[in-house]
Design a protein around this motif. Structure first.
Motif, short mmCIF file in Angstrom:
data_model
loop_
_atom_site.label_atom_id
_atom_site.label_comp_id
_atom_site.label_asym_id
_atom_site.label_seq_id
_atom_site.Cartn_x
_atom_site.Cartn_y
_atom_site.Cartn_z
N UNK A 177 51.04 34.42 39.88
CA UNK A 177 51.60 34.44 38.58
C UNK A 177 50.63 35.03 37.55
N UNK A 178 49.31 34.58 37.82
CA UNK A 178 48.26 35.27 37.04
C UNK A 178 48.21 36.61 37.14
N UNK A 207 50.47 38.68 37.93
CA UNK A 207 51.68 39.37 37.44
C UNK A 207 51.57 39.29 35.88
N UNK A 208 50.99 38.03 35.19
CA UNK A 208 51.08 38.27 33.72
C UNK A 208 49.96 39.30 33.32
N UNK A 209 48.83 39.30 34.22
CA UNK A 209 47.86 40.41 33.53
C UNK A 209 48.27 41.67 33.60
N UNK A 210 49.01 42.10 34.85
CA UNK A 210 49.72 43.33 34.82
C UNK A 210 50.87 43.50 34.17
N UNK A 211 51.60 42.67 33.72
CA UNK A 211 52.58 42.83 32.86
C UNK A 211 52.02 43.22 31.29
N UNK A 212 50.85 42.89 31.14
CA UNK A 212 50.11 43.28 29.74
C UNK A 212 49.62 44.42 29.82
N UNK A 213 49.69 45.26 30.82
CA UNK A 213 49.09 46.54 31.13
C UNK A 213 47.68 46.63 31.72
N UNK A 214 47.19 45.59 32.25
CA UNK A 214 45.94 45.61 32.97
C UNK A 214 46.03 46.23 34.27
N UNK A 215 44.97 47.07 34.53
CA UNK A 215 44.93 47.66 35.85
C UNK A 215 44.09 46.65 36.89
N UNK A 216 44.36 47.14 37.97
CA UNK A 216 44.03 46.20 39.18
C UNK A 216 42.37 45.66 38.93
N UNK A 272 40.55 45.49 36.57
CA UNK A 272 40.52 44.69 35.43
C UNK A 272 40.84 43.42 35.61
#
Lengths: 260, 308
Positions: B178-179, B181-190, B192
């Motif tokens: 989930x961590x 997913x949450x980061x990717x949903x914020x638009x962070x690239x892998x 990062x």
């Protein structure tokens, strides 16, 4: 749904979306339109595909076929000729910046304070100046009623407080719209109200929202459109009052009779 | 005894004294073991062939201290390189890119599948296969490039990378999906997401076994004596061979190894105790995420769990 939709007013435009996990088909041809500023609730029994549909909207799940457009832009793909080409990771990340998402299990970053959680994406992803982001983050925490908890770590916050920080975190990217995946399902009953209050305020401010929820009262009160899903299909949709008080389909009636 | 108390219990009502179970067997066993140890120490101490004076003297001989310095330097340098290599290999191993995944898997298989002593000898003898290393007109003599110390560092670091890769991988996999997913949903690239969200949380799982690795690595460095890399054991053996104090010098080396191991182990214990504190907050068995969360709190205040 009678007036022709111009692309400009359509925030979400889902057409003919299928999604399979292996041989299991979870979405079986879904169409969904959400106009700018509207709040849409997805309702339905577990396993009906509502969370999967929500996750397709920001490409956390890739669709097997069909198309998803957010604000006119195709999500996760580039149309060229009659084929869809998958976007590169950086391009998908770019698209996700405009769509905020709130999860059932909050998923706050445990090694960061509430304030750091809210500031992380604007600073690291949009490369905004820390000072301006910090002011905005504090304002957002104030908006969700947690300004005094800015320097607390997630483990020091209750579930309801964590979820409100998660909402502030998503809003910090100044998204065009927000997705909520059962935002109150993991909360104790007495903590649900605070989170729903924040969401209600957000809706009043004109935020476009798609909410997967089991909170019938919230859906009735806040939503413009209620969509009932079962077995990977949209069974019916309409004004919440109509769907809730006068369901047209037997499956909707059966579901509502259990939860109401 | 209070009146009316049933005689069968034989217990006074007011605070009876508790008599714990006596472990007589343990006491007898301890006496026997202590006796045997005393006999052994006497046998060694009274051995006239061992020159005890020399051991005390040579502990701080400059050659020994040089060797000690090289052993510590070799341990820390290989560990740091191994940690960096391990992170890279672990990230590759968990990548969606099939090529990277296979390369990392093959590396780990190769370096964990061959003895480190053999690897040390292979690097040391590289010149037998490749007398010169370079490309085009530019080339260097392999023996100039790979000194005994260089070969030792290369072998230990590359070998350690393979072991650290597995530890880092376990750490990364312990972080809740989930961590990400949450980061990717914020638009962070892998990359990062890995750097800012996953690795900081994975460190909590990675650090304790890394302490073990460090202690093991310290002792493993003694293997490089076979190529004369100048470490503690190399120096000790060299001196011992010259003036026939072989046993004495091995004891000198052992003393230093046990001192270093004890220091490292103590440091590791402190580290682990730090990470264990505050684990048992809340009801029942804490989840991994709640453990991590508890660890990550600066003050580690034990607050009752509100959400359950």
């Amino acid at each position: 749904m009678t007036a022709p939709e111009t692309p400009a007013t359509l925030m979400v435009d889902v057409t003919g979306v299928h999604k399979s996990f292996g041989s299991l088909e979870v979405l079986k041809g879904v169409d969904l339109k959400v106009r700018s500023g509207e709040v849409t609730s997805l309702l339905g029994p577990s396993g009906s595909g509502k969370s999967t549909l929500l996750r397709c909207l920001n490409h956390l799940e890739r669709v097997t076929s069909g198309s998803v457009r957010i604000d006119g832009q195709l999500v996760g793909y580039r149309a060229q000729g009659d084929k869809l080409y998958e976007l590169r990771e950086s391009e998908v990340a770019q698209q996700r910046r405009d769509v905020g998402m709130v999860f059932q299990r909050f998923n706050l970053f445990p090694h960061m304070t509430a304030l750091q959680n809210v500031m992380e994406a604007p600073v690291r992803v949009r490369h905004e100046a820390k000072r301006t982001v910090s002011d905005r983050a504090i304002a957002l925490l104030d908006r969700v009623g947690l300004a005094d908890r800015a320097h607390h770590y997630p483990a020091q916050l209750s579930g309801g407080q964590q979820q409100r920080v998660a909402i502030a975190r998503a809003l910090a990217m100044q998204p065009k719209m927000m997705l909520f995946d059962e935002p109150t399902s993991a909360l104790d009953p007495e903590l649900v109200g605070d989170v729903l209050d924040v969401m209600r305020k957000l809706a009043d401010d004109g935020m476009t929202m798609v909410v997967v929820t089991h909170e019938i009262a919230f859906a009735r009160e806040v939503c413009d459109t209620l969509v009932f899903m079962d077995d990977g299909c949209i069974v019916e949709s309409g004004k919440p009052r109509d769907v809730l008080s006068n369901p047209q389909h037997a499956r909707t009636r059966a579901f509502l009779s259990k939860v109401l | 005894m209070t009146e009316g108390q049933p005689a069968a219990t034989g217990l006074a009502l007011t605070s009876p004294k508790v008599v714990p179970v006596r472990h007589w067997g343990q006491w007898v066993g301890a006496a026997v073991v202590i006796g045997l140890v005393v006999l052994l120490i006497r046998a060694i101490a009274s051995n006239e062939v061992i020159q005890w004076g020399i051991i005390g003297e040579r502990l701080t001989a400059s050659a020994i201290l040089d060797g000690l310095g090289i052993t510590i330097w070799l341990t820390i340098a290989s560990m740091l390189l191994g940690l960096v290599g391990g992170v890279v290999l672990a990230v590759m191993r968990l990548s969606t890119n099939g090529l990277l995944r296979t390369m990392s898997g093959a590396y780990i298989w190769l370096f964990r599948g061959t003895p480190v002593l053999v690897q040390i000898l292979l690097w040391f003898n590289l010149a037998l296969f490749f007398p010169t290393i370079g490309f085009g007109d530019f080339s260097l003599n392999t023996n100039d490039l790979i000194t005994p110390f260089g070969a030792a560092l290369l072998a230990l670091a590359l070998n350690e990378s393979a072991y650290m890769a597995e530890i880092v991988r376990a750490g990364i996999q312990s972080v809740d999906s989930g961590q990400v997913e949450a980061a990717e949903a914020l638009g962070m690239e892998k990359t990062l997401v890995m750097r800012r969200i996953v690795l900081p949380q994975a460190m909590r799982v990675i650090i304790p076994p890394t302490g073990n690795e460090l202690v093991t690595l310290l002792k493993t460095t003694s293997l490089v004596a076979v190529i004369g890399a100048g470490d503690l054991l190399t120096k000790a053996q060299a001196i011992g061979a010259v003036d026939f104090t072989r046993m004495e010098m091995l004891i000198v080396a052992s003393v230093w190894y046990i001192v270093l191991t004890s220091i490292f182990t103590y440091g590791q214990m402190l580290l682990e105790r730090r990470f264990q504190r505050g684990h048992n907050t809340g009801n029942g068995r804490p989840t991994l995420t709640s453990r991590l969360a508890a660890n990550l709190r600066p003050g580690r205040v034990t607050t009752p769990k509100v959400n359950r």
